[in-house]
Design an enzyme around this catalytic site. Structure first.
Site, PDB file in Angstrom:
ATOM      1  N   HIS A  98      49.131  43.591  46.291  1.00 50.92           N
ATOM      2  CA  HIS A  98      47.685  43.632  46.508  1.00 50.92           C
ATOM      3  C   HIS A  98      47.343  44.816  47.404  1.00 50.92           C
ATOM      4  O   HIS A  98      47.807  44.905  48.531  1.00 50.92           O
ATOM      5  CB  HIS A  98      47.199  42.329  47.141  1.00 50.92           C
ATOM      6  CG  HIS A  98      47.301  41.162  46.205  1.00 50.92           C
ATOM      7  ND1 HIS A  98      46.987  39.876  46.570  1.00 50.92           N
ATOM      8  CD2 HIS A  98      47.667  41.091  44.911  1.00 50.92           C
ATOM      9  CE1 HIS A  98      47.163  39.069  45.533  1.00 50.92           C
ATOM     10  NE2 HIS A  98      47.583  39.792  44.529  1.00 50.92           N
ATOM     11  N   ASP A 118      47.146  43.005  38.275  1.00 46.52           N
ATOM     12  CA  ASP A 118      46.695  44.334  38.709  1.00 46.52           C
ATOM     13  C   ASP A 118      45.198  44.530  38.507  1.00 46.52           C
ATOM     14  O   ASP A 118      44.735  45.656  38.319  1.00 46.52           O
ATOM     15  CB  ASP A 118      47.456  45.449  37.978  1.00 46.52           C
ATOM     16  CG  ASP A 118      48.961  45.312  38.071  1.00 46.52           C
ATOM     17  OD1 ASP A 118      49.467  45.257  39.204  1.00 46.52           O
ATOM     18  OD2 ASP A 118      49.618  45.245  37.022  1.00 46.52           O
TER      19      ASP A 118
END
Length: 429
Positions: free
Chosen positions: A42, A14
């Site tokens: 993503h 992340d």
């Protein structure tokens, strides 16, 4: 000659890889995923429009970029087809740009059932998987019984699938006491996937090598983060694949000598989703502030991320594990307005702890040692020139470089691809 650049996460995932891959693919002819599955998330923001990708490489939004899914990825055909449709509905010609290795192991319905049944049985001791079948699919691969994409086109698929379902159903029904997976339904799915994906199958290793020989710039896009690596992460609170730079070669077939630059993406603070140790985690108002301002919710799971101070000791380890050429520091703007900022510069390690392990148990027992730096009041949002940053922000960046012995080459100051300071372009380094 072209350059081959690796972009990967250097924390617990992340970190903002999607935006940076999208930014750098302006100079790339191809982008390849080399590990993980649709447990990755993503997020790209282009001209204010948000796109979340889970399987397809982030370069798919570029007109002249070919996207590859390498053999190291465990492929969920169902998730892939859903993602393809979402992109096609937004006028992205996915089928013209995407190629998939026939050696990708497939995530089957029994993998998902096993993943979810195991997490439920673990109760409070759960690992924190996404429940999407990633781990069980990698298990079948290592046990040499996986159904790969190539198997969908082979005459022995029916027999192989029947044997596998019988094998996994025994565990599902007898041990976990959940419903069995139906063979006929699964076999019909396989036939559907075969027809839908046939035109996308490609010898990814050969295709990438031909592009390399032609002098094209290539990019290899990692998922998750270094501290989630199956070998080098906080085991057992890890993913099931090789997340580090070494996974590029095994996951695409492009040898390590052909990799020219490795970019580690790292937040200006630290986050983690799910279970597992997190030495610099914050449980106070500052942690809540970082989560709120940083919109810290997983792109795949929607789970709230745990937040903490920057852990330079963990990142120094990631620099070594990946032979990082440079760092991209993301979400610097989230730290705007804080009176002071702390950096974890090392650990106090109990005498009884086996310090050589660097696994989950090691990170659970250490106590971070901190250094405090002054914060800054000015906004860094959208700044594209390093000299325009507050002096305190520059000092923070310089201190990170000193602690990890690696240069900060890119700084992200917002979610859009244009909100970026590029000090050294990986393709020009």
């Amino acid at each position: 000659m072209g350059k081959n650049v690796v972009v990967l996460g250097s924390q617990w995932g992340d970190e903002g890889k999607g935006k940076i891959v999208d930014l750098l693919t302006e100079k790339a002819s191809a982008v390849a995923r080399f590990q993980g599955g649709h447990n990755a998330g993503h997020t790209l923001v282009v001209d204010g429009k948000k796109t979340v990708l889970h399987l397809i490489p982030s370069g798919i939004l570029r007109d002249d970029v070919t996207c590859f899914i390498g053999n190291g990825v465990v492929l969920s055909p169902e998730a892939l087809l859903i993602e393809m449709k979402e992109l096609e509905d937004n006028n992205v010609p996915v089928r013209e740009r995407l190629k998939i290795s026939p050696n990708c192991p497939l995530i089957m319905p029994y993998h998902i059932a096993l993943d979810q049944a195991r997490e439920a049985k673990r109760g409070s001791g759960k690992i924190g998987t996404t429940g999407r079948g990633i781990g069980p699919a990698y298990e079948d691969k290592v046990a040499r019984r996986a159904i790969k994409l190539a198997d969908l086109f082979r005459p022995d698929l029916e027999e192989k699938l029947r044997n596998l379902i019988e094998y996994h159903n025994f565990q599902l029904t007898q041990y976990y006491k959940v419903d069995a997976i139906d063979f006929d339904t699964t076999f019909a799915l396989c036939q559907q996937w075969r027809d839908e994906l046939k035109e996308l199958v490609c010898d990814v290793t050969e295709a990438l090598n031909q592009l390399r020989l032609a002098g094209k710039n290539l990019m290899f896009e990692g998922a998750q983060g270094t501290l989630l690596d199956i070998d080098h992460g906080t085991y057992p609170f890890v993913t099931s694949s090789s997340v580090t730079a070494g996974g590029v070669s095994t996951g695409t077939g492009i040898g390590p000598l052909y990799l020219d630059y490795v970019l580690g993406i790292t937040k200006a603070y630290t986050t983690r989703v799910g279970s597992g140790p997190f030495p610099t985690e914050l449980f106070d108002d500052v942690g809540a502030h970082l989560a709120k301002v940083g919109h810290e919710f997983g792109a795949t799971t929607g789970r709230a991320r745990r937040c903490g101070w920057f852990d330079a000791e963990a990142l120094r380890r990631a620099v070594v594990l990946n032979s990082l050429s440079g760092i991209c520091l993301t979400k610097l703007d989230v730290l705007d307005g804080l009176d002071e900022i702390r950096i974890g510069v090392g650990y106090d390690i109990p005498e009884s702890e086996f310090a050589a392990a660097h696994d989950g148990e090691f990170y659970e027992t250490v106590t971070p040692k901190y250094e405090t730096l002054p914060g800054w009041k000015g906004s860094t949002v959208g700044i594209t020139n390093y000299d325009d940053l507050p002096e305190e922000a520059k000092a923070y960046i310089k201190r990170i470089e000193q602690l990890i012995d690696c240069p900060v080459d890119i700084i992200s100051t917002g979610p859009d691809r244009d909100e970026t300071i590029v000090l050294r372009d990986p393709y020009d380094a």
